[in-house]
Design a protein around this motif. Structure first.
Motif, PDB file in Angstrom:
ATOM      1  N   GLY A  98       7.617   1.012   6.556  1.00  0.00           N
ATOM      2  CA  GLY A  98       7.709   0.964   8.050  1.00  0.00           C
ATOM      3  C   GLY A  98       7.335   2.388   8.606  1.00  0.00           C
ATOM      4  N   HIS A  99       7.106   3.336   7.836  1.00  0.00           N
ATOM      5  CA  HIS A  99       6.803   4.853   8.369  1.00  0.00           C
ATOM      6  C   HIS A  99       5.322   4.620   8.695  1.00  0.00           C
ATOM      7  CE1 HIS A  99       6.003   6.031   3.943  1.00  0.00           C
ATOM      8  NE2 HIS A  99       4.765   5.666   4.499  1.00  0.00           N
ATOM      9  N   HIS A 100       4.264   3.429   8.301  1.00  0.00           N
ATOM     10  CA  HIS A 100       2.948   3.396   8.940  1.00  0.00           C
ATOM     11  C   HIS A 100       3.191   2.732  10.358  1.00  0.00           C
ATOM     12  CE1 HIS A 100       1.144   4.764   5.235  1.00  0.00           C
ATOM     13  NE2 HIS A 100       2.130   4.099   4.346  1.00  0.00           N
ATOM     14  N   MET A 101       4.154   2.364  10.534  1.00  0.00           N
ATOM     15  CA  MET A 101       4.304   1.273  11.826  1.00  0.00           C
ATOM     16  C   MET A 101       5.328   1.902  12.806  1.00  0.00           C
ATOM     17  SD  MET A 101       4.481  -1.920   9.396  1.00  0.00           S
ATOM     18  CE  MET A 101       4.998  -2.982  10.756  1.00  0.00           C
ATOM     19  N   SER A 153       0.920  -1.160  -0.107  1.00  0.00           N
ATOM     20  CA  SER A 153       0.187  -0.073   0.163  1.00  0.00           C
ATOM     21  C   SER A 153       0.726   1.266   0.143  1.00  0.00           C
ATOM     22  CB  SER A 153      -0.909   0.108   1.087  1.00  0.00           C
ATOM     23  OG  SER A 153      -1.896  -0.977   0.880  1.00  0.00           O
ATOM     24  N   HIS A 154       2.076   1.252   0.342  1.00  0.00           N
ATOM     25  CA  HIS A 154       2.762   2.477   0.183  1.00  0.00           C
ATOM     26  C   HIS A 154       3.205   2.440  -1.270  1.00  0.00           C
ATOM     27  CE1 HIS A 154       4.530   6.051   1.164  1.00  0.00           C
ATOM     28  NE2 HIS A 154       5.319   6.014   0.230  1.00  0.00           N
ATOM     29  N   PRO A 155       3.788   1.562  -1.994  1.00  0.00           N
ATOM     30  CA  PRO A 155       4.017   1.696  -3.468  1.00  0.00           C
ATOM     31  C   PRO A 155       2.509   2.006  -4.126  1.00  0.00           C
ATOM     32  CG  PRO A 155       5.404   0.018  -2.707  1.00  0.00           C
ATOM     33  CD  PRO A 155       4.503   0.356  -1.335  1.00  0.00           C
TER      34      PRO A 155
HETATM   35 CU   LIG Z   1       3.360   5.145   3.296  1.00  0.00          CU
END
Ligand SMILES: [Cu+2]
Ligand code: HEM
Length: 535
Positions: A305-308, A256-258
């Motif tokens: 990892g910035h979502h976590m 989901s980041h890509p």
């Molecule tokens: Cu992201």
């Protein structure tokens, strides 16, 4: 000669009847079918957004219209559908499937995409997934949020499995589109159309296609694992069964980041076309813009990892992801600076598509900068799961992608339909959308900083005034879209006939009639120069 059926002279009247549309392998017709269906889903998602804002206007007031959502469960469901529809059924397919399908072959001087039948198959996959997704609404609904976070998504009694299957099928559609675009770019360019003479929109679609092909299967497998866990009770993500819920977040965001770049890179491609056309000047830094699309695509795989940050991952991991995320700012800024440099000494014309390009630059800058703020580990610890995040992603998805999509419609409308639209109402629509958007979402940054959590149907009195402003903003956006709809319908019904090249653009799609004939060009084009040789 001696053709039994009379064929019209353009792709729209080439064949008649609904069946000729449903079985078409013409990339332009498939693009239009995506246009109609995606816009229909945008309408549904939009109505839900208005309902959410209505509830948040006065959650504690005496019964009002908004009170239909004044129940946590119903609010969660509407919020989930709004998010899932807008992401999977509007913004992800939006630019590549509509404008990409229509203009990729035209811009590189090809007759169609490499695999026209697979192209039609991808539309059917999209429709099958989308209809299944909507169908969940008539069962037990879903309430997990569009992110399907475990362990809740495993335990909830709602139709999560069905929705997950729907997202899986729509993912197939996205993969097939990406595959088609990559092969088309490599194999079907007109004579003389070298890679470095391709319009920047094509470069952006190419970078996006790589992401669609490499990232989407990860989502597919993740969703499959979720279904396996629900049905077979095998512990993968649920701690009660010995699974790890954070593992789901890793998998989910690895796609989901890509995916957020699947949404934004093609938008940037459109902006490059608009800025050079309406500045009547060769784009500044062509190569830098082209390669920065690939750069963004590459970096996007290393930032999930910035979502976590607050999921319990180690401090070192957090710092590394924080640093890597900020790297995305580099190729993005390269584009921004090159666009601005293109204005310099250009003859800038403020036609409606250009207004959207400028709107994009302004709003996306805010979305991007607040993204860097969120990427800063200690700041995110405070902002995570607050309205600051909601404001950030709306600035990127609506202020970025949707603005570019709208700008692209106004730019290519004469080519797609062979008609001109009313410039005045197009501008009025833009002004309402632009102002309304800021009134709706800017206050949410402040609310987030004040600590208002996202995904709640109620709040403490301290948040009331800003929420009221935000809801009023959503009505301004509504007015803007209604005026936009009027502009499009009025143009289609009563618009003047469009000339071949109303804006004086240089790219190939403008070298054929409006609307284009069935096989795009009466004579195969031969390319002898770059795409933006204005001066
Ligand atoms: Cu992201
Ligand atoms: C244009 C008017 C729009 C309004 C007024 C609006 C409003 C909202 C509201 C109130 C929420 C719930 C926030 C929460 O409780 O956490 C939300 C969530 C969301 N919206 Fe929008 N929205 C709009 C357009 C869009 C568009 C075009 C997209 C497409 C990308 C989008 C994507 C999302 C997503 C992904 C969520 C998160 C859902 C979740 O957290 O599960 N929105 N929006």
């Amino acid at each position: 000669m001696a053709n039994t059926k009379a064929h019209g002279d353009n792709y729209i009247n080439f064949e008649k009847g609904i069946w000729s549309w449903l079985t078409t392998v013409d990339h332009k017709r498939i693009g239009l079918m995506y246009f109609i269906t995606v816009m229909f889903f945008f309408l549904i998602g939009g109505i839900m957004a208005l309902l959410l804002r209505l509830e948040l206007f006065a959650p504690n007031a005496a019964p009002n219209v908004g009170q239909i959502l004044a129940n946590g469960d119903v609010y969660n469901q509407v919020m989930t559908y709004h998010g899932a529809i807008m992401v999977f059924m509007v913004i992800v397919p939006g630019i590549p499937a509509i404008l990409g399908n229509f203009f990729l072959p035209l811009q590189i001087g090809a007759k169609d995409v490499a695999f026209p039948r697979i192209n039609l198959l991808s539309w059917y996959c999209f429709m099958a997934g989308a209809i299944l997704a909507i169908a969940t609404f008539f069962t037990t609904k879903i309430d997990t949020g569009w992110t399907f976070y475990t362990p809740y998504s495993i335990r909830t009694g709602t139709a999560t499995a069905m929705m997950v299957l729907a997202a899986f099928i729509m993912g197939m559609s996205s993969i097939l589109t990406g595959l088609n675009f990559i092969v088309t770019v490599h194999k079907l360019r007109a004579p003389g159309m070298t890679m470095h003479r391709m319009p920047l929109f094509i470069w952006s679609l190419y970078a996006t296609a790589i992401l669609q092909m490499l990232a989407t299967p990860v989502l597919g497998i993740t969703l499959l694992l979720l279904a396996v866990e629900r049905f077979l009770g095998i512990g993968i993500f649920d701690p009660k069964l010995g699974g790890d819920p954070v593992l789901f977040q890793h998998f989910f965001w690895f796609y989901s980041h890509p995916a957020v770049y699947i949404m934004i890179i093609p938008a940037m491609g459109i902006i490059s076309e608009l800025i050079t056309t309406f500045s009547k000047k060769v784009i500044f830094g062509y190569t830098a813009i082209a390669y920065s699309s690939l750069g963004i695509a590459a970096v996007s795989f290393f930032v999930w990892g910035h979502h976590m940050f607050v999921s319990g991952q180690s401090e070192t991991t957090g710092i590394v992801f924080s640093f890597l995320t900020m790297l995305v700012g580099v190729p993005t800024a390269i584009k921004m600076f090159n666009w601005v440099a293109t204005f310099y000494k250009g003859s800038v014309e403020f036609r409606s598509p250009m207004l959207y390009a400028l709107g994009f630059m302004f709003l996306f800058a805010i979305g991007g900068v607040t993204g860097v703020m969120l990427a800063t580990l200690p700041i995110d610890v405070h902002f995570h799961d607050t309205y600051f995040v909601v404001a950030h992603f709306h600035y990127v998805m609506v202020g970025g992608t949707l603005m570019a999509l709208m700008g692209g419609y106004y730019y290519w409308f004469p080519k797609m339909f062979g008609k001109m639209y009313n410039e005045t109402t197009a501008r009025i629509s833009f002004v309402f959308i632009f102002i309304g958007f800021n009134v709706t979402f800017f206050p949410q940054f402040i609310l987030g900083a004040m600590g208002m959590p996202r995904r709640y149907f109620d709040y403490i009195p301290a948040y009331e005034n800003l929420n009221k402003i935000s809801t009023v903003g959503s009505w301004l956006i509504l007015i803007g879209f209604l005026v936009g709809l009027y502009t499009i319908v009025q143009g289609l019904m009563k618009g003047e006939k469009a000339p071949m090249n109303p804006w004086g653009s240089k790219t190939l799609e403008w070298q054929t009639s409006s609307p284009p004939p069935h096989d795009n060009f009466s004579v195969e084009p031969v390319v002898t120069a770059g795409p933006y040789e204005y001066r």
